[in-house]
Design a protein around this motif. Structure first.
Motif, PDB file in Angstrom:
ATOM      1  N   ILE A 194      -7.658  -0.807   6.834  1.00 44.65           N
ATOM      2  CA  ILE A 194      -7.618  -0.112   5.334  1.00 44.65           C
ATOM      3  C   ILE A 194      -8.833   0.290   4.625  1.00 44.65           C
ATOM      4  O   ILE A 194      -9.698  -0.633   4.544  1.00 44.65           O
ATOM      5  CB  ILE A 194      -6.737  -0.977   4.558  1.00 44.65           C
ATOM      6  CG1 ILE A 194      -5.588  -1.614   5.067  1.00 44.65           C
ATOM      7  CG2 ILE A 194      -6.407  -0.628   3.002  1.00 44.65           C
ATOM      8  CD1 ILE A 194      -4.658  -2.788   4.467  1.00 44.65           C
ATOM      9  N   VAL A 212       0.891  -1.209  -0.090  1.00 47.32           N
ATOM     10  CA  VAL A 212       0.071   0.065  -0.061  1.00 47.32           C
ATOM     11  C   VAL A 212       1.066   1.202   0.051  1.00 47.32           C
ATOM     12  O   VAL A 212       1.432   1.728   1.109  1.00 47.32           O
ATOM     13  CB  VAL A 212      -0.778  -0.076   1.491  1.00 47.32           C
ATOM     14  CG1 VAL A 212      -1.840   1.243   1.235  1.00 47.32           C
ATOM     15  CG2 VAL A 212      -1.784  -1.237   1.281  1.00 47.32           C
ATOM     16  N   GLU A 223      -6.996   4.214  -0.403  1.00 48.72           N
ATOM     17  CA  GLU A 223      -5.811   3.355  -0.800  1.00 48.72           C
ATOM     18  C   GLU A 223      -5.619   2.753  -1.833  1.00 48.72           C
ATOM     19  O   GLU A 223      -6.703   2.317  -2.468  1.00 48.72           O
ATOM     20  CB  GLU A 223      -5.466   2.516   0.695  1.00 48.72           C
ATOM     21  CG  GLU A 223      -5.442   3.033   1.955  1.00 48.72           C
ATOM     22  CD  GLU A 223      -4.381   4.130   2.045  1.00 48.72           C
ATOM     23  OE1 GLU A 223      -3.648   4.296   1.306  1.00 48.72           O
ATOM     24  OE2 GLU A 223      -4.133   4.312   3.303  1.00 48.72           O
ATOM     25  N   TRP A 232     -10.253   1.125   1.236  1.00 46.56           N
ATOM     26  CA  TRP A 232      -9.585   0.785  -0.220  1.00 46.56           C
ATOM     27  C   TRP A 232     -10.394   1.804  -1.065  1.00 46.56           C
ATOM     28  O   TRP A 232     -10.071   1.854  -2.347  1.00 46.56           O
ATOM     29  CB  TRP A 232      -9.925  -0.631  -0.615  1.00 46.56           C
ATOM     30  CG  TRP A 232      -9.062  -1.773   0.216  1.00 46.56           C
ATOM     31  CD1 TRP A 232      -9.196  -2.638   0.977  1.00 46.56           C
ATOM     32  CD2 TRP A 232      -7.635  -1.585  -0.253  1.00 46.56           C
ATOM     33  NE1 TRP A 232      -8.091  -3.240   1.281  1.00 46.56           N
ATOM     34  CE2 TRP A 232      -7.173  -2.914   0.638  1.00 46.56           C
ATOM     35  CE3 TRP A 232      -6.732  -1.048  -1.028  1.00 46.56           C
ATOM     36  CZ2 TRP A 232      -5.811  -3.191   0.634  1.00 46.56           C
ATOM     37  CZ3 TRP A 232      -5.284  -1.321  -0.756  1.00 46.56           C
ATOM     38  CH2 TRP A 232      -5.035  -2.427   0.021  1.00 46.56           C
ATOM     39  N   SER A 286       1.670   4.006   2.833  1.00 47.01           N
ATOM     40  CA  SER A 286       1.258   3.838   4.228  1.00 47.01           C
ATOM     41  C   SER A 286       2.441   3.651   5.361  1.00 47.01           C
ATOM     42  O   SER A 286       2.008   3.610   6.500  1.00 47.01           O
ATOM     43  CB  SER A 286       0.620   2.148   4.262  1.00 47.01           C
ATOM     44  OG  SER A 286       1.664   1.352   3.775  1.00 47.01           O
ATOM     45  N   TYR A 288      -0.512   1.009  11.426  1.00 47.85           N
ATOM     46  CA  TYR A 288      -1.571   1.107  10.621  1.00 47.85           C
ATOM     47  C   TYR A 288      -2.289  -0.383  10.732  1.00 47.85           C
ATOM     48  O   TYR A 288      -1.639  -1.330  10.115  1.00 47.85           O
ATOM     49  CB  TYR A 288      -1.152   1.746   9.181  1.00 47.85           C
ATOM     50  CG  TYR A 288      -2.253   1.731   8.067  1.00 47.85           C
ATOM     51  CD1 TYR A 288      -3.475   1.157   8.260  1.00 47.85           C
ATOM     52  CD2 TYR A 288      -1.960   2.807   7.102  1.00 47.85           C
ATOM     53  CE1 TYR A 288      -4.446   1.380   7.364  1.00 47.85           C
ATOM     54  CE2 TYR A 288      -2.947   2.969   6.286  1.00 47.85           C
ATOM     55  CZ  TYR A 288      -4.163   2.598   6.447  1.00 47.85           C
ATOM     56  OH  TYR A 288      -4.999   2.483   5.429  1.00 47.85           O
TER      57      TYR A 288
END
Length: 240
Positions: A180, A166, A185, A182, A169, A175
């Protein structure tokens, strides 16, 4: 490899958390490393063997013959120019993901370091112990300081378990993968040619899929830092 090119790779790592540089090792150099690996005694306790994965922890200590082969002139130049003059090895692992491997790794950050003993230090923890090896999650600035080089002994793409990452990140602290989003990201697959390297920051979220094309994937994973640990705690694999 020009200094200017290395500056480009360095700024890519700083912004995105990773980069790929091919042609670090010649075919002959890769073959020489492979020959050493084919002739090792695989019965030691630091070696992990299953149908899906063969791994050697403390790799540079366990296979001392490999050190001069791994640190060729090109990679030494990369370390000095991209990391800095004072960086040293703090961890090394060898992975062999066989042709038929169903091994996959979910998204995660590399949050622990290998140290020589367990000490009650502020900001260090949780601790784990495996085969008399101590691992601990250190304060964030220690993790942010580390660089990882992954040396690829085989062509690697999305069909035989190339790392997916990613981008950016690494700059977001701890994290949790389950958080996450998406919609904001993106995912990037890091294809690396045989003899190439991937450099990444350990806080970059990364994972890998199962092998689907019947090609093996062998990777030497080495972590570097230029920080000393506090209060007598030492990196267990420290090597200049």
């Amino acid at each position: 490899m020009s200094v200017k090119n290395l500056e480009t790779y360095k700024s890519h790592i700083q912004e995105y958390g990773f980069t790929v540089i091919n042609d670090i090792f010649s075919r002959e150099e890769v073959d020489t490393i492979s020959n050493v690996l084919q002739n090792i005694d695989t019965s030691k306790e630091n070696f992990r063997k299953s149908e899906d994965l063969f791994a050697i922890r403390q790799f540079l200590k366990e296979i001392p013959d490999i050190k001069d082969l791994v640190f060729n002139d090109t990679i030494q130049k990369v370390i000095r120019k991209i990391f800095g003059e004072k960086y040293f090895v703090v961890k090394s692992i060898y992975f062999d993901k066989p042709e038929t491997s169903n091994w996959y790794v979910a998204y995660h950050q590399d949050l622990t370091i290998s140290v020589d003993k367990k000490l009650g230090l502020p900001g260090f923890g949780p601790w784990t112990t495996k085969q008399n090896q101590f691992a601990v999650q250190p304060p964030l600035q220690v993790l942010e300081n580390i660089y990882t080089i992954r040396i690829h002994l085989d062509d690697t793409d999305e069909n035989n378990g190339a790392l997916k990452v990613v981008p950016k990140s690494h700059a977001k602290g701890i994290y949790r993968p389950e958080t996450i989003d998406w919609t904001v990201e993106t995912e990037h697959i890091c294809n690396v040619e045989k003899g190439g390297i991937m450099i990444m920051k350990p806080l970059t979220l990364h994972g890998s899929n199962r092998t689907t094309n019947g090609h093996r994937r062998r990777v030497i994973h080495i972590e570097f830092s230029d920080m000393e640990l506090p209060d007598g705690l030492k990196w267990s694999e420290r090597m200049n």
